[in-house]
Design an enzyme around this catalytic site. Sequence first.
Site, mmCIF file in Angstrom:
data_model
loop_
_atom_site.group_PDB
_atom_site.id
_atom_site.type_symbol
_atom_site.label_atom_id
_atom_site.label_comp_id
_atom_site.label_asym_id
_atom_site.label_seq_id
_atom_site.Cartn_x
_atom_site.Cartn_y
_atom_site.Cartn_z
ATOM 1 N N ASP A 216 -22.130 3.661 -26.678
ATOM 2 C CA ASP A 216 -22.257 4.791 -25.928
ATOM 3 C C ASP A 216 -21.344 5.671 -26.589
ATOM 4 O OD1 ASP A 216 -23.118 6.569 -23.604
ATOM 5 O OD2 ASP A 216 -21.095 6.027 -22.714
ATOM 6 N N ASP B 265 -19.312 2.373 -21.119
ATOM 7 C CA ASP B 265 -18.237 2.588 -19.905
ATOM 8 C C ASP B 265 -18.917 3.206 -18.810
ATOM 9 O OD1 ASP B 265 -18.643 5.315 -20.915
ATOM 10 O OD2 ASP B 265 -16.859 5.744 -19.858
ATOM 11 N N ASP C 236 -24.788 2.596 -18.075
ATOM 12 C CA ASP C 236 -24.784 1.805 -19.293
ATOM 13 C C ASP C 236 -24.855 0.231 -18.880
ATOM 14 O OD1 ASP C 236 -24.323 3.786 -21.034
ATOM 15 O OD2 ASP C 236 -22.067 3.677 -20.860
#
Length: 635
Positions: free
Chosen positions: A317, A513, A517
């Site tokens: 990410d 995080d 996600d």
Amino acid sequence: MQKKQKIKLSRVILSGILFILGSALPLPALGSLIILMASYLIAGYDTLWTAIRNICHGQVFDENFLMALATVGAIGLRDYKEAVFVMLFYLVGTIFEEYAVNKSRGSISELMDIRPDYANLLREGREEQVDPYEVAIGDTILIKPGERVPLDGTVIEGHSTLDTSALTGESLPQDVETGQIISSGCVNLSGVLKLEVSSEFDDSTVAKILDMVENAGSKKAKVEKFITKFARYYTPIVVIAAVLLAVLPPLLISGQTFSEWISRALTFLVISCPCALVISVPLAFFGGVGGASRSGILVKGSNYLEALADVDTVIFDKTGTLTTGTFKVSQVHGEACDPEELLELAAYAESYSDHPISVSIKESFGRSLDKSRVSDAEEIAGKGIKAIIDGRTVYAGNDRLMRDLGIDGLLSDEAATLVHLAVKDVNPEYLGYVAITDTVKEDAAAAVQGLKQEGASTAVMLTGDRKAVAEKVAAEIGLDEFHSELLPGDKVALAEQIISAKASKGNVVFVGDGINDAPVLARADIGVAMGGLGSQAAIEAADIVIMDDQPSKLSLVMKIARRTLSISKQNVIFALGIKAIVLILGALGMASMWAAVFADVGVAVICILNSMRALSTKKVTASAHALKEKEVLAA
């Protein structure tokens, strides 16, 4: 040394002295036998008792049974010295085993010390020492110098430095002041802090870490499962083989005696004891998990450590993972209104959101917000916010939101995150945009380079941010590919696609995080969450948690994983190889009981000492730090 180990060491010394006296002194046969049997019982009474108790409970085939059967059989054959020495050396082996296990558990125990004993709760101006479980969200607690932070919260008064090494593995203290969020488990080093509690103890950082560590041992690696299954079938087979070795040759071969072949069978039993494998392989993985925890990396099971040794693709990410997640307004561009008015509208539109971008806009506006001016605020998933401000319908979001309103031709090549604003009374009117920038973490490039060195072939970034922003970040840190402007559902779909297309053996790691996600973290072969900035949902869904948010720690834990797996394989090959050779020699009458002792306890001690190397991560950490410093200097 623990009390139990001291008692065992005393038994070794006493039994050893008696063994030497019984073997060396010119005593009558009966006197020598009494001394040797006293030595035998001092060294092996617990092994004999455990074997008897296990047999009564139907648990026959274990190392205690093998040791008891072999030594009692040797006594029956009048090989008293051999019987005593086998039991004495076996006791020495168990001391080494317990020492190694305790040393491995030591790193975990250090982490367990983060559990707070109390909290200083402030009630009506009075300080009261209570159990952390009694503190509620919104309560105010006092943290004095030298005390451990008992609960997560925000500093509302005071400034100090915190020792965060138990959580992050970093020895450098962290400065904190009013307004900062701090995690439980840290130690307050200097000033007095007042903290407004943001979570109950069960939901605090320290509670979640302890739960992760306590449950890590339940998830075994494939090689551990193999050893457990191997021992279950191996032990009965060797006992049956020993019985056949004792009985068949004297019956089938003329001139052979039962005493000779029973002696060989007993030697065979001692050699075949699987304790070297049963102890050393799990110990290696336990050491690897403990070593990782000392570096601020929580691995929730040895199966995940094993999986990290073979990684093909790493998916990142962007925000909060590769970038700091600290946004700042870099430009306010007004078209249908002046910049100051545009920033004010943006701040009011984002007034009910806690998203980092929203927070940056409100901080840039810098004045208190009268939320009574805002009504009917509504989040539009993956696009932005709709709110009624002073009776006007205001839209704030990305270019997809603007296109939905029929506004096209917007700026799209700016390497920043753009929050566009528009109003809609009858027809939509474009007002302008607020440009927001995020900074790449200083070790992000080192993280990608480290992953490549550890064998990962592809590094991918998935982000909901605009293509220009994603392209800039990807180029800066050396990613192989990136995918931008993704909705939360798109991330999951794309991750599924990458996982399906992966190499047959290599694993896929996802590092993230945010709350959005969590589905991908759970779906990937190995999910890695950032423990500092990461959401609780992401941390719970992940298999590994990096407590200090440094992506370069991923290559470090991969190094630890590869080293741990290598150590466990060394133990398997060495133990089985030595045992196979000595078993054959024992069956042929070419290996004595003394050789059998080395093939069992000696091999076990060597394997245990080898497993203890997994605890030490100094060389691995030094290598990772050198790579990170090299990348920082190059930047």
